[in-house]
Design an enzyme around this catalytic site. Structure first.
Site, PDB file in Angstrom:
ATOM      1  N   GLU A  98      11.657  -6.722  -8.801  1.00  0.00           N
ATOM      2  CA  GLU A  98      10.965  -5.490  -9.170  1.00  0.00           C
ATOM      3  C   GLU A  98      11.907  -4.572  -9.951  1.00  0.00           C
ATOM      4  O   GLU A  98      12.667  -3.794  -9.351  1.00  0.00           O
ATOM      5  CB  GLU A  98      10.502  -4.747  -7.912  1.00  0.00           C
ATOM      6  CG  GLU A  98       9.526  -5.520  -7.065  1.00  0.00           C
ATOM      7  CD  GLU A  98       8.584  -4.587  -6.318  1.00  0.00           C
ATOM      8  OE1 GLU A  98       7.375  -4.755  -6.464  1.00  0.00           O
ATOM      9  OE2 GLU A  98       9.061  -3.678  -5.623  1.00  0.00           O
TER      10      GLU A  98
ATOM     11  N   GLY B 233       1.766  -2.822  -6.230  1.00  0.00           N
ATOM     12  CA  GLY B 233       1.746  -1.496  -5.617  1.00  0.00           C
ATOM     13  C   GLY B 233       0.417  -0.800  -5.855  1.00  0.00           C
ATOM     14  O   GLY B 233      -0.591  -1.135  -5.223  1.00  0.00           O
TER      15      GLY B 233
ATOM     16  N   TRP C  14       0.819  -1.220   0.000  1.00  0.00           N
ATOM     17  CA  TRP C  14       0.000   0.000   0.000  1.00  0.00           C
ATOM     18  C   TRP C  14       0.852   1.269   0.000  1.00  0.00           C
ATOM     19  O   TRP C  14       0.313   2.366  -0.112  1.00  0.00           O
ATOM     20  CB  TRP C  14      -0.924   0.025   1.221  1.00  0.00           C
ATOM     21  CG  TRP C  14      -2.013  -1.004   1.231  1.00  0.00           C
ATOM     22  CD1 TRP C  14      -2.230  -2.010   0.305  1.00  0.00           C
ATOM     23  CD2 TRP C  14      -3.071  -1.146   2.204  1.00  0.00           C
ATOM     24  NE1 TRP C  14      -3.324  -2.752   0.652  1.00  0.00           N
ATOM     25  CE2 TRP C  14      -3.870  -2.245   1.819  1.00  0.00           C
ATOM     26  CE3 TRP C  14      -3.417  -0.456   3.364  1.00  0.00           C
ATOM     27  CZ2 TRP C  14      -4.983  -2.650   2.548  1.00  0.00           C
ATOM     28  CZ3 TRP C  14      -4.523  -0.865   4.100  1.00  0.00           C
ATOM     29  CH2 TRP C  14      -5.300  -1.942   3.687  1.00  0.00           C
ATOM     30  N   LYS C  15       2.156   1.123   0.182  1.00  0.00           N
ATOM     31  CA  LYS C  15       3.066   2.285   0.249  1.00  0.00           C
ATOM     32  C   LYS C  15       2.456   3.352   1.162  1.00  0.00           C
ATOM     33  O   LYS C  15       1.964   3.028   2.235  1.00  0.00           O
ATOM     34  CB  LYS C  15       3.337   2.805  -1.161  1.00  0.00           C
ATOM     35  CG  LYS C  15       3.847   1.723  -2.106  1.00  0.00           C
ATOM     36  CD  LYS C  15       4.432   2.271  -3.369  1.00  0.00           C
ATOM     37  CE  LYS C  15       4.906   1.126  -4.256  1.00  0.00           C
ATOM     38  NZ  LYS C  15       5.681   1.549  -5.406  1.00  0.00           N
TER      39      LYS C  15
ATOM     40  N   SER D 111       4.108  -2.463 -11.914  1.00  0.00           N
ATOM     41  CA  SER D 111       2.951  -2.207 -12.773  1.00  0.00           C
ATOM     42  C   SER D 111       2.145  -3.459 -13.100  1.00  0.00           C
ATOM     43  O   SER D 111       1.727  -3.670 -14.241  1.00  0.00           O
ATOM     44  CB  SER D 111       3.388  -1.491 -14.057  1.00  0.00           C
ATOM     45  OG  SER D 111       4.020  -0.282 -13.714  1.00  0.00           O
TER      46      SER D 111
ATOM     47  N   HIS E   7      13.108  -2.579  -0.614  1.00  0.00           N
ATOM     48  CA  HIS E   7      12.324  -2.041  -1.724  1.00  0.00           C
ATOM     49  C   HIS E   7      13.144  -0.957  -2.427  1.00  0.00           C
ATOM     50  O   HIS E   7      13.915  -0.239  -1.783  1.00  0.00           O
ATOM     51  CB  HIS E   7      10.997  -1.470  -1.198  1.00  0.00           C
ATOM     52  CG  HIS E   7      10.062  -1.131  -2.314  1.00  0.00           C
ATOM     53  ND1 HIS E   7      10.174   0.028  -3.040  1.00  0.00           N
ATOM     54  CD2 HIS E   7       9.026  -1.815  -2.853  1.00  0.00           C
ATOM     55  CE1 HIS E   7       9.234   0.039  -3.975  1.00  0.00           C
ATOM     56  NE2 HIS E   7       8.521  -1.070  -3.874  1.00  0.00           N
TER      57      HIS E   7
HETATM   58  P1  PGA Z   1       3.561  -0.700  -8.705  1.00  0.00           P
HETATM   59  O1  PGA Z   1       4.538  -0.852  -7.455  1.00  0.00           O
HETATM   60  O2  PGA Z   1       2.712  -1.928  -8.760  1.00  0.00           O
HETATM   61  O3  PGA Z   1       2.784   0.534  -8.427  1.00  0.00           O
HETATM   62  O4  PGA Z   1       4.431  -0.577  -9.918  1.00  0.00           O
HETATM   63  C1  PGA Z   1       5.132  -2.067  -7.132  1.00  0.00           C
HETATM   64  C2  PGA Z   1       6.068  -1.853  -5.965  1.00  0.00           C
HETATM   65  O5  PGA Z   1       6.776  -0.830  -5.953  1.00  0.00           O
HETATM   66  O6  PGA Z   1       6.121  -2.680  -5.038  1.00  0.00           O
END
Ligand code: PGA
Length: 255
Positions: free
Chosen positions: A167, A236, A12-13, A215, A97
């Site tokens: 990632e 994300g 969820w950042k 993404s 991350h």
């Molecule tokens: P995103 O992020 O799905 O928005 O690209 C993935 C992440 O940074 O863990």
């Protein structure tokens, strides 16, 4: 958590700030997770919101943290200890991350955090990924050294508590059509598995779950899963859209 199940982790950042929004999203994610038969689901709210779900962790949905401190010594300001996270029901911790690496986190620090997290019974989700793809294959060297250094001190018996999240930084935070293609993901997953096998041997190395992140949306989830030969995703932005997250979980479960 059985090692054979597929895994979807929602990162969820800082997208979700309020307890109200967090509770709604958690409930929706939990319902989506309940419908999955062969997939474990973990959601990772920012640390101040973790306590909201301490009494609501179940076998259908698990709670993850976005970081943990590498030491258990109390004389540190501003960090979150594995003890506190564990007491809130956290079972997974995202480490290394790219957004943390960009702020100075090194693979050495990731290895210390990984050791602490595993020692205290949690699963480490170690993120690795190149900033860009150069024609000469320098990104493979980057990837290999991130994996090897981040796993320093992790012995074979501890591997069951490690998940690798691949990632590529250039694919993060974009849209599905700018994500990695399934065939390139397949090649990269094989490369990652090869490194793990060379470090730990065939059986233990191939048993480590490798996720893809960058993404992932409902549009590309099925093809990345089927052709990319990954064990699931670290999602994300699409994980904070309840409908999208549900569709991604369903695609992984079906694959
Ligand atoms: P995103 O992020 O799905 O928005 O690209 C993935 C992440 O940074 O863990």
């Amino acid at each position: 958590m059985a090692q054979t199940k597929k895994l979807v982790i929602g990162n969820w950042k800082l997208y979700i700030d309020s307890p109200k929004e967090a509770k709604e999203l958690y409930r929706a994610s939990q319902n989506a997770a309940r419908a999955a038969r062969r997939t474990h689901v973990v959601v990772c709210p920012q640390t101040p919101l973790l306590g909201l779900f301490a009494s609501n962790v179940s076998s259908s949905i698990r709670l993850g943290a976005q970081d943990a401190f590498w030491d258990v010594e109390p004389k540190h300001t501003g960090a979150s200890s594995v003890y506190a996270l564990r007491s809130l029901g956290v079972s997974h911790v995202i480490l290394g991350h790219s957004e943390m690496r960009a702020a100075g986190e090194t693979s050495h620090l990731v290895s210390l955090k990984t050791q602490t997290v595993i020692k205290h019974g949690l699963t480490a989700v170690i993120c690795v990924g190149e900033n860009e793809r150069d024609m000469r294959g320098g990104y493979l060297t980057t990837l290999e050294s991130q994996i090897r250094e981040s796993l320093t001190g992790i012995t074979r018996p501890k591997l069951a508590s490690v998940v690798i999240a691949y990632e590529p930084v250039w694919a993060i935070g974009k849209s599905a059509d700018q994500a990695m293609t399934p065939s390139t993901l397949h090649e990269t997953t094989l490369f990652i598995k090869k490194i793990l096998v060379s470090m730990y041997g065939r059986k233990p190395g191939t048993a480590v779950r490798v996720l893809y992140g960058g993404s992932v949306e409902s549009k590309n989830a099925a093809s990345l899963m089927q052709e990319g030969t990954v064990d699931g995703f670290l999602v994300g932005h699409a994980s904070v859209d309840a409908k999208e997250f549900k569709a991604i979980i369903a695609s992984v479960d079906k694959a």
